[in-house]
Design an enzyme around this catalytic site. Structure first.
Site, mmCIF file in Angstrom:
data_model
loop_
_atom_site.group_PDB
_atom_site.id
_atom_site.type_symbol
_atom_site.label_atom_id
_atom_site.label_comp_id
_atom_site.label_asym_id
_atom_site.label_seq_id
_atom_site.Cartn_x
_atom_site.Cartn_y
_atom_site.Cartn_z
ATOM 1 N N HIS A 4 -1.766 -7.155 14.955
ATOM 2 C CA HIS A 4 -1.942 -5.756 15.501
ATOM 3 C C HIS A 4 -3.212 -5.642 16.643
ATOM 4 O O HIS A 4 -4.035 -6.345 16.140
ATOM 5 C CB HIS A 4 -2.035 -4.768 14.512
ATOM 6 C CG HIS A 4 -2.104 -3.246 14.808
ATOM 7 N ND1 HIS A 4 -0.868 -2.429 14.714
ATOM 8 C CD2 HIS A 4 -2.847 -2.447 15.367
ATOM 9 C CE1 HIS A 4 -1.153 -1.299 15.139
ATOM 10 N NE2 HIS A 4 -2.438 -1.422 15.759
ATOM 11 N N ARG A 50 0.730 -1.176 -0.116
ATOM 12 C CA ARG A 50 0.077 -0.054 -0.028
ATOM 13 C C ARG A 50 1.020 1.273 0.057
ATOM 14 O O ARG A 50 2.216 0.927 -0.040
ATOM 15 C CB ARG A 50 -0.822 0.205 1.242
ATOM 16 C CG ARG A 50 -0.173 0.090 2.633
ATOM 17 C CD ARG A 50 -0.842 0.383 3.622
ATOM 18 N NE ARG A 50 0.036 0.241 4.954
ATOM 19 C CZ ARG A 50 -0.508 0.756 6.131
ATOM 20 N NH1 ARG A 50 -1.752 1.199 6.571
ATOM 21 N NH2 ARG A 50 0.469 0.755 7.100
ATOM 22 N N LYS A 85 -2.496 -9.004 11.186
ATOM 23 C CA LYS A 85 -3.356 -9.787 12.011
ATOM 24 C C LYS A 85 -3.124 -9.827 13.379
ATOM 25 O O LYS A 85 -3.734 -10.172 14.417
ATOM 26 C CB LYS A 85 -3.359 -11.167 11.421
ATOM 27 C CG LYS A 85 -2.116 -12.138 11.358
ATOM 28 C CD LYS A 85 -2.572 -13.406 11.045
ATOM 29 C CE LYS A 85 -1.399 -14.220 10.843
ATOM 30 N NZ LYS A 85 -0.336 -13.724 9.909
ATOM 31 N N GLU A 105 -5.000 7.690 14.964
ATOM 32 C CA GLU A 105 -4.590 6.373 15.188
ATOM 33 C C GLU A 105 -4.003 6.034 16.456
ATOM 34 O O GLU A 105 -3.101 6.975 16.605
ATOM 35 C CB GLU A 105 -4.205 5.512 14.117
ATOM 36 C CG GLU A 105 -4.720 5.562 12.983
ATOM 37 C CD GLU A 105 -4.213 4.483 12.011
ATOM 38 O OE1 GLU A 105 -3.294 3.924 12.125
ATOM 39 O OE2 GLU A 105 -4.427 4.785 10.593
ATOM 40 N N GLU A 127 -1.745 7.943 5.609
ATOM 41 C CA GLU A 127 -0.187 8.245 5.898
ATOM 42 C C GLU A 127 0.674 8.344 4.804
ATOM 43 O O GLU A 127 1.320 7.528 4.594
ATOM 44 C CB GLU A 127 0.164 6.808 6.829
ATOM 45 C CG GLU A 127 -0.413 6.561 8.001
ATOM 46 C CD GLU A 127 0.095 5.366 8.841
ATOM 47 O OE1 GLU A 127 0.538 4.664 8.336
ATOM 48 O OE2 GLU A 127 -0.273 5.487 10.100
ATOM 49 N N CYS A 187 2.685 6.073 -7.498
ATOM 50 C CA CYS A 187 3.500 7.388 -7.960
ATOM 51 C C CYS A 187 2.625 8.557 -7.710
ATOM 52 O O CYS A 187 1.454 8.810 -8.262
ATOM 53 C CB CYS A 187 4.026 7.178 -9.343
ATOM 54 S SG CYS A 187 4.680 8.684 -10.278
#
Lengths: 674, 674, 674
Positions: B359, B107, B357, B308, B146, B111
């Site tokens: 986290h 992710r 998974k 977050e 982000e 560009c």
């Protein structure tokens, strides 16, 4: 299989002037050598240009070997392609993890999906089989060499997508398996799937992937793809040599290939024994024992071969120490003790140039037979010739098993979280070492193995739980067996997706607990775990366990979970299931493993002598041969069983003191039990 | 802005079976959750093929959230493109620093110059805005995710050259800026300019460049280029949702993007709080405080959001420890204390598969609400609901400021010489920690900030001096303020060319000295600096100072410059300018900073308790809320001001002993000052 | 050659406004500067577009320099190509070891095989020579700059194959040389040969190759290929400047280029003295002495130039300390002491921007002449002007020699086995340091050197033995000389193939022993070696020696070869041959070297003062100049010879105490020997 222990090794006389061939055979006789592996790197000789074959040199080599009474292991040369092939078919070269197409160089470099490479390799294997397949001196075929590595080329991409279609049937199923809704990865056409590497899903190297699912499948695919090349050559050989056994030399605890997927296709297992450098001779011995066990476990306990070992030094390590006096003999006998029916060297004469010119050999550059190395080789040869054959074909029945699972190995080491410092082999070898030092006869088997014959099954880091494994483990326990597993087990299904239940998933009910949190700490952080009254160090991962009906045997001593369970045991049916919720040090694992073994009266002989290995083979006539091997300093132990040491013809009375100097080896033919 | 503290987090129910949605909302109620961020990674769902949109799932998600009374933060999904886009438009993928074009994977990989990507992302943002822009439940737009990284593709090369034309106008000016006569680099056509990477100007990685000028400009350009993508999506949203505030989740002290250049374009600032692992809970707290301050400084003191944080563990670190009991509450309140009006989690339910998974999440894989983590989340939710809203919108007036400058950060870390071990954040955080432990209300502002309201301005490693900064600093001092700067400041102009004067360039006259030499030493070399009678360790860089009229406060104790000035203070007008000519340890920086603060009577409450943080917010009605947070062990302190702790409703009398257990939090509504 | 010591350095006024030129020359006069190197990076100035030349600036620079009485060293600018060249001719850029074609950036980046680059560079060199070749102020030509690096592009591939044809004549011979039957590498067409890099024969970097032969030849080829570029420019210069000496600035102990292959083509040697950081000033001094010796040895003892040194700091190191007071003078005189006739700086004025803006210079950014650095530069200038010229042209006759061999350096460091931690320079510098601290006049020469004038020849790590070297060494010993060599010597022939004899191959008979095994251990493993009654540490490599008639002088103290020979000496004819079968520490090497020297009465003056260097030059009239240099702390030594210290005009009586403060320098004109 031949009626004596195979002894010899890789022999590449095409790399040497013919003048030394006579010297070679004179030396082989001195050393008791009866087996030569030929042709491993002979492609350029055999096929100097496409479709132009020249067997004259190999004919001469095989004829001479046959005439000298040697057993010949005939290799196909596909482990190293010739320059013309790479130049004509650039697709035969690999694309690496960084996405770069390689050109000609090195070895073990062919793309496993290249049709051009495959066609050429299979054609040559067929030619070889047609020419030598009926020669009775050829006792085995050795396909390729040390299969390994991987390729990420477009042709592999195509093959991967085809493999995925076969595995998943539909993109819906694949998207579910890989959990692609995460980060918007839903694939809507098969062609959208790219091989996972540094240019797609990976960062910081092969263990760091955004999608574990695709990377895990690529590992499975690549293992299968390499196998496909092996099978294609095997089929070509089988046309002309229908009965000669076929193998390839494996690399033991080699992460990239799932040897359990290969095992059904080998006529016998063989491996190259180059243990990693370790200052502890005992840890090294344990690691070799584990790998021997893994190899023996591939074919249901059948004997295997050590296809390669060095008589003195390696060359490829940063630092290459020589084998100390006696070690060659000790390790050679250890191989036999664990089920090897042949022990071979790489190689019989030292290379003149290139990257293995300093790799050890039976004969050095000067061809001397008065060196320490040659003397030790000859000593082993003489012992094998005199007493080794007795144990041929012997097997090692075991009531304890260690589970090894490549999928768990892959999954746990590519996992983001909880702790990158957890390495599968570290944990596996720690538990194995404890079992090995207890001198329990042990099988090392895959998670698909039939567990019905075992009393104790140990499964460290069984991260992934597939198929009916949980049921079979539960059955083991119900009927009175003991199951031992550890932190980070029971976490994911076959797709590497988390079980949507309490941890540890399908083992939760059996273990009688749930894991609520998983703490992780840097390697220098120790949490003391008290277990059976003694304190042991725990590191890396600390699961916070909420017991249901499990008995708490060990507790953490520090941090906010001080006093909570670190080791538990649940009673189910007539048996028990242990959970070790953290990574314990050696003494902690010893406490767990020995307690579990003792419950079944499985502690082996001389279990108090941590450097003294005792293992056995039982031959078809029921004779038991006990091997006593000292990997540590001199030590006196009580003789564990009455019998006769075949190496010295000395009778042994049970209980009497036995002096074991360093590197001592005894091969005890046990007196029949009364 | 909503009238209570936002609480909740990322919610991706499209990744889960609909069956659990009911459980989700039941749990949210238990936890006091009022805000959900949706759609962050939903592109593949929303646009499964080019121009084929499907909002059915998102409709359902938003409808349900609306029905449940949630505030919805609606994300555009451009942080993660779908596979079809990369496959159809390979230019949408980045070329990395090594010059390699990537293919689909991961992710944050698009560009920023790709027209194809831009068009698709903007179109989808517009569609989303048209569909949900008027939904009153949508309280904010969250563009992308982000933002970061960089691309070196040909399209970026074109955009870079265009950006350079805009910046410099002519090649003559560019050649001058980059000092291209050095090493024969004079560019005679714009097309000769290549993006600086491993294939052009760099060696040994991104910090090693032959021409700092081009690399610095590429960093500026890339920050701008990413911003351009943000702005294009924002414009598309504005067409349909003219009033809803727009933000993106920033990453705090993130080197690749100059958030000061982004700040004017955000309607409010928000960031993701994942502090780097540090064994010192106090250093971690200080670092978070610095970053909160930086975020608050982006919009002139306006409140911001924590978009977050993890409720328990991260997954992406090598080692991922769980948050200790009480820490989640402590850090959540710290966020509010520093100006956050919303505190959100990533994420509300744990991922099933792929790299996050493990986290942490509010709801674990089993969906339990009886875990420690859920209980702590619910406790914070309850406190926020009960007392948090009082402080909403509150501001933190400050008379001290810390200058942060991305240009200096970039310039000093890519400099060849004097010392690669000098890292901007190390020095910045050392000075900030000293200010923070002094509990002085502090603004963290760019070098372009209006300094007229400050009494103390601290500027560590202000390597580059741009515009009228020196004038504004001089004015600060002249009118009685104090300026503190350090070694390696005042070295280069906006083009990163050395000032052709004595060091420290435009600050020389103000500081009353010149730096004649700059010594550098390995990290283990310490030069003791005596300052106000105490000795402190100096490391890394040791400037040899020739004072003009500066007062010498500290001197080196070793080497050939022993006895020469290490810390000086000049008097100018009514104020002072400090120069710290080396990198001092914590105690040395404390001595400097506290002396400067004390001069202005700015030492804050409980400044002697280094682990106890005290900060305040003052609401529109003038009420002052004092936050007392204990990041260290238990401690008793005197109550600094009279008031009432809103969390316990306990009245507090100034001076009485206050017991602070570890992780203690007090929210004190101060009594009105008499 | 000019009649006084050259003093000055790189001068690039085109990088500065003309306004400062006057200041420059004023400062040069203050500093005693008489030499300027111009034009090193001037290509973009001189040829702003292809075939468009503009000499106006260089004319002005040269005219001014000439008018000021400077000697001009005129550089060709081929060390840094201009942007237009790379853009028009992409083949002028290199392909790196990873196989990546670079684009424009940095310097020293041109493909040495690029016809386009070559044509442009040679054309410009010719133009420069035509324009300035007859200017008597031009005292030398300086081609390119710090030649180095390598390229792996297709054009280099072609050139490599051509070079191989020239070397080997036939593929059969090449296949034999590279031992290609190993791993099936037999080449059947020249076109099959690929440049060896990360995409072909290499893994883990440039030192890890599957085939040492091809990599070794690529190193030889690349060294020759770079030389070809130098020679092409030299030929163009020679057309117009037939008599002016031509050189290039070499980098001393620079592994990638075999300077011995370049030496015949240089009119005089010159090098850039930037010693690697070392906390021991004595080791640093020894290393510089070794490199000065290597440079002097290139041209049979002729004086050389120090073309560059920094007056204060470097910028390219991670950590760049300033030169301590007195060090610049000490090192400048050390250069002269070892045969330098010119000592120049990089550079005369500090760069304004880019990666060398913090590199030290005679004039700093502010142009000050009242700095410590300028004062020290001027002090050296004054001393050179006053007394330096006396020694001009002086030579240093030596009866001891140290052999340096690039082939052995390359071969031993790319060898697989026995030990990657063995580094050629570590061993070379250890033996050199021992010789240097013994203050013996020493030549540093290639293995092809005439050995007939030496009494002691020391050859550490002489891994490869080529040509008639063994015969020449034997002759040396037979006539009474002493030869000292070490472990890992005598292993391979010129093709890097092992000698098919006992180790150490052609030296075996001379040394009177054979090496049966080579043990290797990790760096922390020490085997104590007892030698002449004292114990020394041995590390890394431990050869197990079977002596024939060699005398055993030292023995191992540990491991299974304890008590066996570690150091031996054989007597042959009137001389001796030493073998040190392991890598000894400093004290062990001192014991060996001093014993060998003492036997020939070659221990030099003040050999007991390890930090005090003493060396000499003898001028054409027979006058001996002794240089006494103190690289350590203050020390009092006896005056070794009667004479006069030219720096102080102080008469010195032999044997009287001489106080040497740190960095002391004496230039003693020795009284004629009676």
């Amino acid at each position: 299989m031949p009626p004596s222990i195979g002894y010899g090794g890789d022999y590449n006389p095409e790399q040497w002037p013919r003048e030394v061939w006579d010297d070679d055979y004179a030396a082989f006789k001195l050393a008791g050598i009866n087996t030569v592996t030929v042709g491993v790197f002979a492609w350029a000789h055999l096929e100097p240009a496409e479709f132009r074959y020249d067997f004259s040199t190999l004919d001469a080599i095989v004829e001479r070997a046959t005439a000298e009474g040697m057993r010949v292991v005939l290799a196909t040369p596909s482990g190293a392609m010739p320059p013309w092939l790479a130049r004509k078919y650039p697709d035969a070269c690999r694309v690496d993890f960084e996405g770069r197409r390689h050109v000609y160089g090195q070895r073990h470099n062919a793309c496993p999906s290249s049709r051009d490479f495959r066609r050429a390799a299979v054609a040559l294997a067929g030619r070889l089989a047609r020419r030598y397949g009926t020669n009775p001196a050829v006792v085995a075929w050795h396909i390729g060499n040390e299969y390994g590595g991987a390729c990420w080329c477009p042709e592999c991409g195509d093959a991967f997508r085809k493999w995925l279609r076969g595995r998943y049937g539909s993109l819906d199923r694949l998207n579910d398996a890989w959990n692609t809704t995460f980060w918007s990865h839903t694939f809507t056409k098969w062609s959208q799937i790219e091989p996972p590497n540094a240019l797609s899903e990976h960062w910081r190297g092969p263990d760091h992937t955004a999608f574990q699912g695709i990377t895990l499948d690529y590992k499975r695919f690549m293992s299968d793809q390499l196998l496909e090349g092996f099978l294609a050559e095997k089929a070509a050989i089988r046309e002309h040599a229908p009965d000669t056994p076929v193998t390839t030399n494996m690399m033991g605890l080699y992460q990239p290939i799932d040897y359990h997927r290969w095992a059904p296709h080998l006529d016998f297992a063989s491996w190259d024994n180059y243990p990693p450098a370790d200052r502890s001779s005992t840890r090294t011995a344990a690691r070799m024992a584990l790998t021997h066990g893994l190899m023996r476990g591939l074919r249901d306990g059948d004997p295997f071969w050590v296809m390669e070992q060095t008589p003195s030094v390696t060359a490829s390590r940063d630092v290459n120490p020589v084998k100390r006096p006696g070690v060659l003999r000790l390790w050679s006998w250890q191989s036999v003790a664990h089920g090897a029916d042949a022990v071979l060297y790489f190689q019989l004469r030292q290379s003149r140039g290139a990257c293995e010119k300093y790799h050890g050999a039976v004969l050095d550059h000067a061809g001397r037979t008065d060196t320490r190395v040659f003397r030790e080789v000859a000593e082993v040869g003489a012992e094998f010739a005199r007493v080794g054959d007795a144990v041929l074909g012997g097997r090692t029945p075991a009531r304890a098993a260690l589970l090894v699972d490549w999928d768990s190995w892959w999954a746990v080491e590519m996992s983001d979280g909880p702790n990158r410092n957890v390495r599968y082999l570290d944990v596996l070898t720690t538990y194995h070492r404890a079992l090995w030092q207890a001198n329990v006869p042990l099988d090392v088997v895959p998670v698909t193995a039939d567990l019905s014959g075992y009393e104790v099954v140990v499964a460290p880091l069984l991260h992934m739980v597939k198929g009916d494994l949980a049921d079979r483990v539960t059955a083991l326990v119900e009927r009175g067996g003991t199951f031992v597993t550890t932190a980070l087990s029971g976490r994911v299904d076959e797709d590497d997706n988390a079980f949507l239940t309490d941890v540890p998933g399908p083992f939760g009910a059996l273990l009688g607990l749930r894991v609520e949190e998983t703490d992780a700490q840097q390697p220098d952080v120790v949490n003391p775990v008290t277990l059976f009254g003694a304190e042991h160090d725990a590191r890396h991962v600390f699961e916070v366990v909420v017991p249901d009906d499990a008995e708490v045997l060990g507790t953490y001593g520090a941090d906010f979970y001080a006093g909570t369970p670190a080791v538990t045991r649940s009673a189910r049916g007539r048996g028990h299931a242990w959970y070790v919720a953290t990574l314990l040090d050696d003494s902690g694992v010893d406490a767990v493993v020995r307690s579990a073994l003792a419950h079944h009266d499985l502690l082996g002989p001389l279990a108090d002598s941590p450097d003294v290995e005792v293992t056995d083979r039982i031959t078809a006539d029921g004779t038991r041969y006990l091997f006593i091997l000292n990997h540590g300093p001199a030590r006196t132990v009580p003789i564990p069983v009455p019998g006769t040491d075949l190496l010295t013809d000395r009778p042994l009375s049970s209980g009497e003191p036995l002096e074991l100097p360093p590197t001592a080896v005894l091969v005890v033919r046990c007196d029949p039990e009364r």
